[in-house]
Design a protein around this motif. Structure first.
Motif, PDB file in Angstrom:
ATOM      1  N   THR A 201      -2.122  -3.346  -0.078  1.00  0.00           N
ATOM      2  CA  THR A 201      -1.252  -4.421  -0.536  1.00  0.00           C
ATOM      3  C   THR A 201      -0.252  -4.772   0.555  1.00  0.00           C
ATOM      4  O   THR A 201      -0.011  -3.990   1.478  1.00  0.00           O
TER       5      THR A 201
ATOM      6  N   ASP B 272       3.379  -7.669   1.550  1.00  0.00           N
ATOM      7  CA  ASP B 272       4.450  -8.495   0.992  1.00  0.00           C
ATOM      8  C   ASP B 272       4.329  -9.926   1.521  1.00  0.00           C
ATOM      9  O   ASP B 272       3.393 -10.233   2.265  1.00  0.00           O
TER      10      ASP B 272
ATOM     11  N   ILE C 193       2.568  -4.487   5.639  1.00  0.00           N
ATOM     12  CA  ILE C 193       1.801  -3.520   4.849  1.00  0.00           C
ATOM     13  C   ILE C 193       2.467  -2.147   4.766  1.00  0.00           C
ATOM     14  O   ILE C 193       1.959  -1.252   4.123  1.00  0.00           O
TER      15      ILE C 193
ATOM     16  N   ASN D 248       5.119  -2.963  -1.936  1.00  0.00           N
ATOM     17  CA  ASN D 248       4.250  -4.127  -1.772  1.00  0.00           C
ATOM     18  C   ASN D 248       3.389  -4.318  -3.010  1.00  0.00           C
ATOM     19  O   ASN D 248       2.887  -3.344  -3.584  1.00  0.00           O
ATOM     20  N   ARG D 249       3.205  -5.573  -3.416  1.00  0.00           N
ATOM     21  CA  ARG D 249       2.428  -5.860  -4.621  1.00  0.00           C
ATOM     22  C   ARG D 249       1.355  -6.914  -4.426  1.00  0.00           C
ATOM     23  O   ARG D 249       0.520  -7.099  -5.291  1.00  0.00           O
ATOM     24  N   ILE D 250       1.392  -7.644  -3.331  1.00  0.00           N
ATOM     25  CA  ILE D 250       0.452  -8.750  -3.147  1.00  0.00           C
ATOM     26  C   ILE D 250      -0.914  -8.202  -2.758  1.00  0.00           C
ATOM     27  O   ILE D 250      -1.042  -7.392  -1.843  1.00  0.00           O
ATOM     28  N   VAL D 251      -1.952  -8.649  -3.471  1.00  0.00           N
ATOM     29  CA  VAL D 251      -3.320  -8.216  -3.176  1.00  0.00           C
ATOM     30  C   VAL D 251      -4.147  -9.345  -2.564  1.00  0.00           C
ATOM     31  O   VAL D 251      -5.215  -9.104  -2.022  1.00  0.00           O
TER      32      VAL D 251
ATOM     33  N   SER E   1      -6.370  -7.835   0.304  1.00  0.00           N
ATOM     34  CA  SER E   1      -6.379  -6.398   0.555  1.00  0.00           C
ATOM     35  C   SER E   1      -7.819  -5.924   0.354  1.00  0.00           C
ATOM     36  O   SER E   1      -8.531  -6.427  -0.519  1.00  0.00           O
TER      37      SER E   1
ATOM     38  N   SER F  83      -8.560  -4.636  -3.151  1.00  0.00           N
ATOM     39  CA  SER F  83      -8.688  -5.699  -4.136  1.00  0.00           C
ATOM     40  C   SER F  83     -10.039  -6.403  -4.023  1.00  0.00           C
ATOM     41  O   SER F  83     -10.661  -6.735  -5.031  1.00  0.00           O
TER      42      SER F  83
ATOM     43  N   THR G  29      -9.991 -11.202  -6.953  1.00  0.00           N
ATOM     44  CA  THR G  29      -9.005 -11.814  -6.066  1.00  0.00           C
ATOM     45  C   THR G  29      -9.666 -12.704  -5.027  1.00  0.00           C
ATOM     46  O   THR G  29      -9.113 -13.752  -4.671  1.00  0.00           O
TER      47      THR G  29
END
Length: 150
Positions: free
Chosen positions: A5, A7, A12, A17-20, A35, A38, A51
């Protein structure tokens, strides 16, 4: 492809961090960032979310200059009004808790297109059964030039 993941600054190394996946801006315009975990999860047989499909649909949507839920590159002009009508009707049903479609689809029109496209490509039989108008519209949008109409 990112190993994990990230930001909004594509970093990284931060633990929160949560964005995939996302479609980039600036120097990363017209680029899809995912990612690896993902990507793998999205194509597993147990995942409800993909995703890669989701972000690719955002790229298609962005091809006309706007990420607005109307993929002008693909959608026949005659279908724009019916698409908007069905999209807004479905978003309202989602917001009222009257739909099986993921709540994230009601975020805005762009997210609706991306989420419902995941549904279309991953569970076409369910979408056709549960949401026949959406299925028919998406079938025309995505299959119009491939000659794959049923």
């Amino acid at each position: 492809m990112y190993p994990a993941t990230f930001d909004e600054r594509y970093d990284i190394d931060k633990p929160d961090n949560r964005i995939v996946g996302m479609v980039g801006d600036g120097v990363l315009n017209r680029k899809m960032i995912l990612s690896l975990s993902s990507l793998r999860e999205g194509f597993s047989m147990t995942s409800d979310h993909n995703t890669a499909i989701h972000e690719f649909v955002h790229l298609i949507d962005k091809a006309d200059g706007e990420v607005d839920g109307i993929p002008e590159y693909l959608i026949p002009k005659a279908l724009i009004k019916p698409w908007l009508t069905e999209m807004h009707r479905t978003i309202e049903r989602i917001r009222k808790g009257q739909s099986d479609i993921a709540d994230y689809a009601a975020t805005n029109e762009a997210e609706f297109l991306a989420v419902i496209s995941e549904y279309f490509f991953q569970k076409p039989t369910s979408l056709q059964k549960d949401h026949p108008r959406l299925y028919a519209l998406l079938d025309t949008i995505y299959n119009k030039e491939a000659g794959q109409h049923k």
